[in-house]
Design an enzyme around this catalytic site. Sequence first.
Site, PDB file in Angstrom:
ATOM      1  N   GLU A  84      -7.842 -34.065 -24.264  1.00 12.21           N
ATOM      2  CA  GLU A  84      -8.290 -35.748 -23.265  1.00 12.21           C
ATOM      3  C   GLU A  84      -9.828 -36.261 -24.533  1.00 12.21           C
ATOM      4  O   GLU A  84      -9.838 -37.465 -24.676  1.00 12.21           O
ATOM      5  CB  GLU A  84      -8.481 -35.979 -22.370  1.00 12.21           C
ATOM      6  CG  GLU A  84      -6.970 -35.779 -21.901  1.00 12.21           C
ATOM      7  CD  GLU A  84      -5.627 -36.572 -22.935  1.00 12.21           C
ATOM      8  OE1 GLU A  84      -5.913 -37.181 -23.143  1.00 12.21           O
ATOM      9  OE2 GLU A  84      -4.700 -35.889 -22.562  1.00 12.21           O
ATOM     10  N   HIS A 121      -9.098 -36.929 -27.809  1.00 12.22           N
ATOM     11  CA  HIS A 121      -8.618 -38.439 -28.154  1.00 12.22           C
ATOM     12  C   HIS A 121      -9.982 -39.060 -28.194  1.00 12.22           C
ATOM     13  O   HIS A 121     -10.049 -39.947 -28.309  1.00 12.22           O
ATOM     14  CB  HIS A 121      -7.644 -38.730 -27.341  1.00 12.22           C
ATOM     15  CG  HIS A 121      -6.503 -38.229 -26.987  1.00 12.22           C
ATOM     16  ND1 HIS A 121      -5.796 -37.918 -28.705  1.00 12.22           N
ATOM     17  CD2 HIS A 121      -5.696 -37.814 -26.583  1.00 12.22           C
ATOM     18  CE1 HIS A 121      -4.736 -37.280 -28.723  1.00 12.22           C
ATOM     19  NE2 HIS A 121      -4.329 -37.007 -27.400  1.00 12.22           N
TER      20      HIS A 121
END
Length: 677
Positions: A465, A468
């Site tokens: 994550e 991202h």
Amino acid sequence: MSNALLDFSALPAFDRIQPADVGPAVDALLEKANAALETVTAPDFPAEWNAIAKVLDVATEQLGIAWGSVSHLNSVADTPELRAAYNAALPQVTEFWTRLGADERLYAKYKAIDPAALNAEQQRAHHNAIRNFVLSGAELTGPAKERFAQIQERQAELSQKFSENALDATDAFAYYATAEELEGVPADVQQAALAAAKAEGKDGYKLTLKMPCYLPVMQFAQRADLREKLYRAFVTRASEQAEGDACKFDNTALINEILALRKEEAQLLGYANFGEVSVVPKMAKSPAEVIHFLRDLAHRARPYAEKDVADMREFARAELGLAAPEAWDWPYIAEKLKEARYAFSEQEVKQYFTAPKVLAGLFKIIETLFEVAIRRDSAPVWHPSVEFYRIERNGELVGQFYLDQPARTGKRGGAWMDDVRTRWLRPDTGKLQTPVAHLVCNFADGVDDKPALLTHDDVITLFHEFGHGLHHMLTQVNERDVSGIGGVEWDAVELPSQFMENFCWEWDVLKHMTAHVETGESLPRALFDKMIAAKNFQAGMQTLRQIEFALFDMLLHTEHDPADDVMPLLAKVRDEVAVLQPPAFSRTPHTFSHIFAGGYAAGYYSYKWAEVLSADAYAAFEETVGADGQPSIETGRRYRKAILEAGGSRPAMESFKEFRGREPQLDALLRHQGMSQ
């Protein structure tokens, strides 16, 4: 300001937003956005990029930020009142964005813009905008245009209901186990279950279908009947197969209607099926190319997957006395085999990964590799466990992020990154707006003043994550629509996230991010070596499982008749791809939120597609690693500039080739996963 959603002077006031704010705020912002649309589409308004942005983009950004805040809270702090307010406003918001994307006056204005008058970033954004107008129905007229709008609104409602059913079906299940039933289950999982039951004034240990509870029970519980109970509840969630009252969350009808509407939408746009629409803005050229890619990868992975299953069957028979394992036995068998083969367990590893230490180690690699500094910051938050940080380079703010790690009731499962706002050289003020991200996970929380413990898979999720997040926050693009992840092809957007996962397997990274929960000692090198030996344990099976989902998704949106039940298609895909068949009552599609409520429709293949890109990109770091085992700062700088900073300002293949000097190759992925000869 009395309505927190209308305050744009700073970051969203998450601590003040109330369900009662939603309706009035949406009404006010829609009125403003509609007025802006009328202004820029007037015949005498100039067909100039910045002139349009100054009026329309500024108004729609406010709507986007406010609605994004409501949507975010709906995902992480769901209450009946917020859900009602969200659902009441959803049709209006969907109608506006649908109408905006299909407005022929605005489309004509954009077509009249002279691309030669734009800089390179604006040209890319302009190119994408024209394409998106067509995909949004701007060239449709009369009844076809009206029907297209109706489809968008209905799809939004159905996706939201699908997501609600999946969440409610997960939250609705609870089993209060006895201490005897939990034999073998890790102590920290038992403590959390005991605390959860006590908090409700109940006896026993509360078991749920949330991953921090469900997965350890499936892996470690010695009682097969307990594993079966949880397994049945888990794989029948939100389906007609669910037991008792849980049937009310059945997603079957929603799935069928969503698929029918997508096919109708595609045909209105002149395509044969939704798969064809889906690939238009992606790297892949056609559904056929995707299907060939998946089947080729499945062919290469199958021998390894078959060996994985054969090993498990033999081990189960010889060591566990299981001659005919059931579906709920496989995670348990796999864990026992892993322990026997590599002489360690996930539970042993977990003791070294305390959440604060892992985070510090993650920050260290990011700061070193990408030449930034991460500092604690302050902002209003929606829950006491949420943290807020800022990223700086040379003392200047680059981006900020919220970090929400623990699982809790009212928070949907999984992990994700979402944007709060995007980097943008604002046309209204001329000032640079820095990006802000949400980074959300669902880890087990700490118990009895002890820090939360993460599995190594949790650590990988956190790094994923953050990949991202870095893509969103480290961008140097000033044009909003191609800044960060904006405008990046969907099948390339997982490159930076999967790239970061590789560092979770580097000793010189891991040794800085571990401290035993009791002794404070770092992860022993001997245990790390066992983890590395086990790294590709069942990689063949895991690859086929992902291909099964991806192939099912693409065939569902290309060859499947929406009038038919989806389960026979899934069975057909499993016959072709899978090496382990789940029981007939399993209903995987009914909680497949990625494709029915999460934007991955006819795009789930993106994970495997981007893995090829990320493995090859990481190979550049392997090729330039220093004698001390540290990754090359120079390679990190090249990666940051070519991939992260460029965002969506050019095609992903161009960015990749600038970094790697060539197109991606499948070999690195197969090598990383232990599937190369």
